[in-house]
Design a protein around this motif. Structure first.
Motif, PDB file in Angstrom:
ATOM      1  N   SER A 179       0.844  -1.198   0.000  1.00  0.00           N
ATOM      2  CA  SER A 179       0.000   0.000   0.000  1.00  0.00           C
ATOM      3  C   SER A 179       0.876   1.243   0.000  1.00  0.00           C
ATOM      4  O   SER A 179       1.216   1.786   1.038  1.00  0.00           O
ATOM      5  CB  SER A 179      -0.925  -0.003   1.207  1.00  0.00           C
ATOM      6  N   PRO A 180       1.264   1.686  -1.199  1.00  0.00           N
ATOM      7  CA  PRO A 180       2.170   2.840  -1.300  1.00  0.00           C
ATOM      8  C   PRO A 180       1.606   4.091  -0.628  1.00  0.00           C
ATOM      9  O   PRO A 180       2.368   4.905  -0.125  1.00  0.00           O
ATOM     10  CB  PRO A 180       2.284   3.069  -2.810  1.00  0.00           C
ATOM     11  N   TRP A 181       0.277   4.222  -0.603  1.00  0.00           N
ATOM     12  CA  TRP A 181      -0.296   5.427   0.002  1.00  0.00           C
ATOM     13  C   TRP A 181      -0.013   5.479   1.489  1.00  0.00           C
ATOM     14  O   TRP A 181       0.119   6.538   2.077  1.00  0.00           O
ATOM     15  CB  TRP A 181      -1.788   5.521  -0.286  1.00  0.00           C
ATOM     16  N   VAL A 230       4.508   7.343  -5.678  1.00  0.00           N
ATOM     17  CA  VAL A 230       3.293   7.794  -6.362  1.00  0.00           C
ATOM     18  C   VAL A 230       3.055   6.942  -7.607  1.00  0.00           C
ATOM     19  O   VAL A 230       1.934   6.512  -7.898  1.00  0.00           O
ATOM     20  CB  VAL A 230       3.382   9.294  -6.726  1.00  0.00           C
ATOM     21  N   GLU A 262       4.000   3.887  -8.005  1.00  0.00           N
ATOM     22  CA  GLU A 262       3.513   2.606  -7.484  1.00  0.00           C
ATOM     23  C   GLU A 262       2.019   2.681  -7.222  1.00  0.00           C
ATOM     24  O   GLU A 262       1.266   1.769  -7.538  1.00  0.00           O
ATOM     25  CB  GLU A 262       4.206   2.292  -6.164  1.00  0.00           C
ATOM     26  N   LEU A 263       1.639   3.786  -6.604  1.00  0.00           N
ATOM     27  CA  LEU A 263       0.241   3.990  -6.224  1.00  0.00           C
ATOM     28  C   LEU A 263      -0.646   3.977  -7.465  1.00  0.00           C
ATOM     29  O   LEU A 263      -1.716   3.368  -7.485  1.00  0.00           O
ATOM     30  CB  LEU A 263       0.124   5.341  -5.505  1.00  0.00           C
ATOM     31  N   SER A 268      -0.355   0.352  -9.265  1.00  0.00           N
ATOM     32  CA  SER A 268      -0.626  -0.889  -8.549  1.00  0.00           C
ATOM     33  C   SER A 268      -2.061  -1.350  -8.743  1.00  0.00           C
ATOM     34  O   SER A 268      -3.002  -0.580  -8.650  1.00  0.00           O
ATOM     35  CB  SER A 268      -0.304  -0.729  -7.061  1.00  0.00           C
TER      36      SER A 268
END
Lengths: 277, 125
Positions: A48-50, B26, B28-29, B32
């Motif tokens: 979960s990059p966020w 960002v 990645e976000l 993904s």
């Protein structure tokens, strides 16, 4: 360096300051760099990059607040505070990556994502250490009370809580204690936490009076204790959420874990005001 | 703002590091997807080591979720005799990442009738 000289700071001065930052960063984050659960969180958290972005954002906000209220240069402008915070974050990234690499935690077969996940968590904690280290290991010349305002007090308390609670937050022990403790023990922990905060804050006040720092006539003691404990609990809950301890558990277990982690957090929060300030 | 060259260099490098870290996160976000874990195992070469044979196995997680405790099991059925099984465990297999492990057999997998490998189980961390 100190605001007394109008000329540019010398390279030697800045080198010494960075040295203090590195020492502080290591002092406060080395235990975590040696902790398995934190490396693993890096693998898991990257899903979960966020969450990582949020952690980096929160770290940066704390650096800004800390540098504003407890930093070396109490007369710093907003621009200087931002520049200092960027430098500390950068030092944190470099420090965390080098130590992790040195310890063999960054392997060539790891994907870029894993490396980033592992580094961002450790870098955030190292950056806070760098910030506190720069301010604390530096010459403590100012006797002025930087954190007079409520926001200043809370920022310093939050930084202290992060540093002390951060070292145990990722461990499985917090979960285990949280699951096993009966409500009575939790209540005792809450009372003990409040007592701890009161006694440390009383110490701060006593010291300030001896130094004849200006203190208010009738100090809002209860206000100090409750804000400090509330800050500690917030930091504890944020840590637990970040490390995924709130996933798929009952609200009562979340609360229990927060109270358990709240004890080291409140120690850091109140001691932060004693030591850091 | 008074700064010497060293401080500006440190600031520049720091800003660059932060920007790239945030940039990649960002990205990645944005890229993904929420694919469940998918562990794919691939057999490597068999090498003779003293009194046994060692086979390398590459496990790769094609999904977007990290898995923990991946047990990889390989079964070799020789032309004559009983099948041999061997396994190893991977602590963590992060998303879109791979890990290498080895299994050993007493018989030569190169001359086996069949050599099968698969991830027999894993859990969510």
């Amino acid at each position: 360096m100190t605001s007394t000289s109008p000329r540019d700071p010398s390279v030697a001065d800045s080198l010494r300051e960075y040295g203090q930052g590195v020492a502080g960063g290591l002092l406060f984050s080395l235990p975590l760099l040696y902790t398995m659960e934190v490396w693993w969180t890096g693998f898991v958290a990257i899903a979960s990059p966020w969450r990582l972005l949020l952690a980096l954002g929160a770290t940066f906000l704390m650096l800004l607040l800390y540098n504003r209220y407890a930093g070396l240069r109490h007369d710093a402008t907003f621009r200087e505070v931002v520049i200092d915070s960027v430098e500390e974050m950068g030092l944190g990234i470099v420090l965390a990556s080098s130590v992790l690499w040195m310890l063999g935690r960054l392997q060539p077969d790891m994907s870029v994502r894993e490396v980033l996940g592992t580094i961002s968590i450790q870098a955030s904690l190292a950056a806070i250490g760098v910030s506190v280290g720069t301010a604390q290991l530096g010459q403590s010349v100012q006797e002025t009370n930087h954190g007079e305002s409520a926001l200043g007090q809370i920022s310093i308390a939050a930084c202290g809580a992060v540093i002390v609670a951060g070292n145990v937050a990722p461990t499985d022990e917090i979960v285990q204690i949280g699951i096993e403790l009966p409500p009575l023990n939790l209540l005792v922990i809450v009372l003990f936490s409040l007592l701890l905060a009161s006694s440390v804050l009383f110490g701060v006040r006593f010291r300030d009076q001896r130094r004849m720092v200006k203190t208010k006539e009738s100090p809002p003691r209860l206000f100090d204790v409750t804000t400090t404990y509330a800050t500690a609990l917030t930091v504890a809950a944020a840590f637990l959420w970040f490390f995924g301890r709130f996933e798929r558990v009952a609200p009562s277990v979340m609360l229990a874990q927060t109270v358990v982690l709240g004890l080291p957090a409140v120690l850091g929060a109140s001691a932060g005001r004693f030591l850091i300030q | 703002v008074k700064k010497n060259v060293l401080e500006w260099v440190v600031f520049g490098v720091s800003a660059l590091l932060i920007a790239s870290l945030v940039g990649v996160l960002v990205m990645e976000l944005v890229t993904s997807r929420r694919e469940p874990p998918r562990v794919i195992v691939r057999l490597g070469k068999a090498v003779r080591v003293a009194d046994h044979y060692r086979v390398s196995i590459l496990a790769r997680n094609e999904g977007d979720q990290t898995v923990e405790g991946v047990v990889v099991e390989a079964t070799m059925t020789p032309s004559v005799g009983q099948p041999e099984t061997a396994h190893f465990e991977i602590d963590f297999l992060p998303r879109r990442s791979e890990r290498e492990g080895w299994v050993t057999f007493t018989g030569d997998p190169g001359r086996a009738k069949e050599l099968k490998v698969r991830a027999i189980g894993y859990e969510r961390p």
